[in-house]
Design an enzyme around this catalytic site. Structure first.
Site, PDB file in Angstrom:
ATOM      1  N   CYS A 112      81.622  54.770  41.943  1.00  0.00           N
ATOM      2  CA  CYS A 112      81.652  53.705  42.949  1.00  0.00           C
ATOM      3  C   CYS A 112      81.783  52.369  42.229  1.00  0.00           C
ATOM      4  CB  CYS A 112      80.347  53.751  43.743  1.00  0.00           C
ATOM      5  SG  CYS A 112      80.131  52.427  44.935  1.00  0.00           S
ATOM      6  N   CYS A 141      88.187  50.330  44.698  1.00  0.00           N
ATOM      7  CA  CYS A 141      87.130  51.030  45.446  1.00  0.00           C
ATOM      8  C   CYS A 141      87.490  52.512  45.424  1.00  0.00           C
ATOM      9  CB  CYS A 141      87.078  50.506  46.878  1.00  0.00           C
ATOM     10  SG  CYS A 141      86.010  51.464  47.978  1.00  0.00           S
TER      11      CYS A 141
HETATM   12  N1  DGL Z   1      83.269  53.661  47.134  1.00  0.00           N
HETATM   13  C1  DGL Z   1      82.697  52.419  46.877  1.00  0.00           C
HETATM   14  C2  DGL Z   1      83.406  51.620  45.823  1.00  0.00           C
HETATM   15  O1  DGL Z   1      84.042  52.200  44.977  1.00  0.00           O
HETATM   16  C3  DGL Z   1      82.115  51.534  47.847  1.00  0.00           C
HETATM   17  C4  DGL Z   1      82.265  51.627  49.254  1.00  0.00           C
HETATM   18  C5  DGL Z   1      81.152  50.941  49.949  1.00  0.00           C
HETATM   19  O2  DGL Z   1      80.155  51.616  50.154  1.00  0.00           O
HETATM   20  O3  DGL Z   1      81.269  49.744  50.279  1.00  0.00           O
HETATM   21  O4  DGL Z   1      83.323  50.423  45.813  1.00  0.00           O
END
Ligand code: DGL
Length: 259
Positions: free
Chosen positions: A74, A183
């Site tokens: 993430c 993301c």
């Molecule tokens: N998948 C996450 C990222 O790579 C974040 C998504 C979120 O929860 O805002 O930033």
């Protein structure tokens, strides 16, 4: 549980499975445990303190399962909490950051775009990275609403197309030649994005780079799984089980669980 010494991965939800897929492709012999904290998504609209606390909870859970290394799948969690995680835990911790460097080094129009969460674009870590590429025009766009739609299984919805079009249009008009997906949820949007952007704009995400990094850290720490039995891939979500199964494309070892 028979899955001792797995690679532990977590994300605010199902998006980090894009990272899991890259790791599993490069390291099929490795056991993995993936944690989708969908109940608390999106992290991108939370404060740094909240994100750090959620990361501690996720890592504690993975370490209880004897994970030998943690992959923060993430960008929002990495850019807000990687320093705190590395200070607290002794296992190797790998993070993912938007691939700005690759795009900035390759751009010919000297203009690149980045789509990421508010939490990532506002983070100190990201802004330090941007400052080191001052000669390149970096167009930043928060992907408001995108993670929520993905978590609801609405990747191909009309609402998704409308949001993406509004976020990407100014970048197309400014002549970007690289679009960085900052993301881990967004690689699932590549087919939808490709319908909107012209062919000359190349899309970059961090999956392959993180997989290579994971391999080299395992090698350097003598942690590679050298046994020849079939590896086990386990997934836990505290959110919608069907959506996670759909994005993975299989049902085996995918469990709903509170954590
Ligand atoms: N998948 C996450 C990222 O790579 C974040 C998504 C979120 O929860 O805002 O930033």
């Amino acid at each position: 549980m028979g899955n001792v010494n797995a690679i532990g991965l977590f994300d605010s939800g199902i998006g980090g499975t894009s990272i899991w897929k890259a790791i599993n492709e490069l390291l099929p012999n490795e056991n993995t445990i993936y944690l989708a904290d969908s109940k608390n998504a999106p992290y991108g609209l939370r404060t740094k303190e909240e994100i750090v606390a959620l990361c501690y909870k996720n890592v504690d859970f993975l370490l209880e399962q004897n994970c030998k290394i943690i992959v923060v799948a993430c960008n929002t969690a990495t850019t807000n909490a990687i320093k705190e995680l590395r200070a607290k835990y002794t296992v190797p911790i790998i993070g993912i950051e938007p691939a700005i460097k690759t795009a900035a080094n390759r751009t010919e129009t000297q203009t690149i775009g980045i789509l990421a969460t508010k939490g990532t674009l506002n983070s100190e870590l990201f802004n330090r990275q941007v400052e080191s590429f001052a000669s390149v025009n970096i167009m930043e766009q928060v992907g408001y609403g995108l993670v929520e739609l993905i978590e609801n299984g609405q990747i191909e919805s009309q609402e998704m197309t409308q949001l993406l079009t509004s976020y990407l249009k100014p970048m197309i008009e400014a002549d970007i030649d690289y679009l960085v997906l900052g993301c881990s949820h967004y690689p699932y949007l590549i087919p939808a994005i490709q319908k909107i952007i012209p062919e000359n704009i190349k899309i970059i995400d961090s999956g392959e780079a993180v997989a290579k990094q994971t391999k080299s850290i395992l090698e350097n720490n003598n942690l590679l799984n050298n046994s020849h039995g079939k590896s086990t891939q386990i997934f836990y979500t505290n959110g919608n089980l069907t959506v996670l199964k759909n994005i993975l494309g299989f049902e085996e070892n995918v469990f709903g669980r509170e954590f």
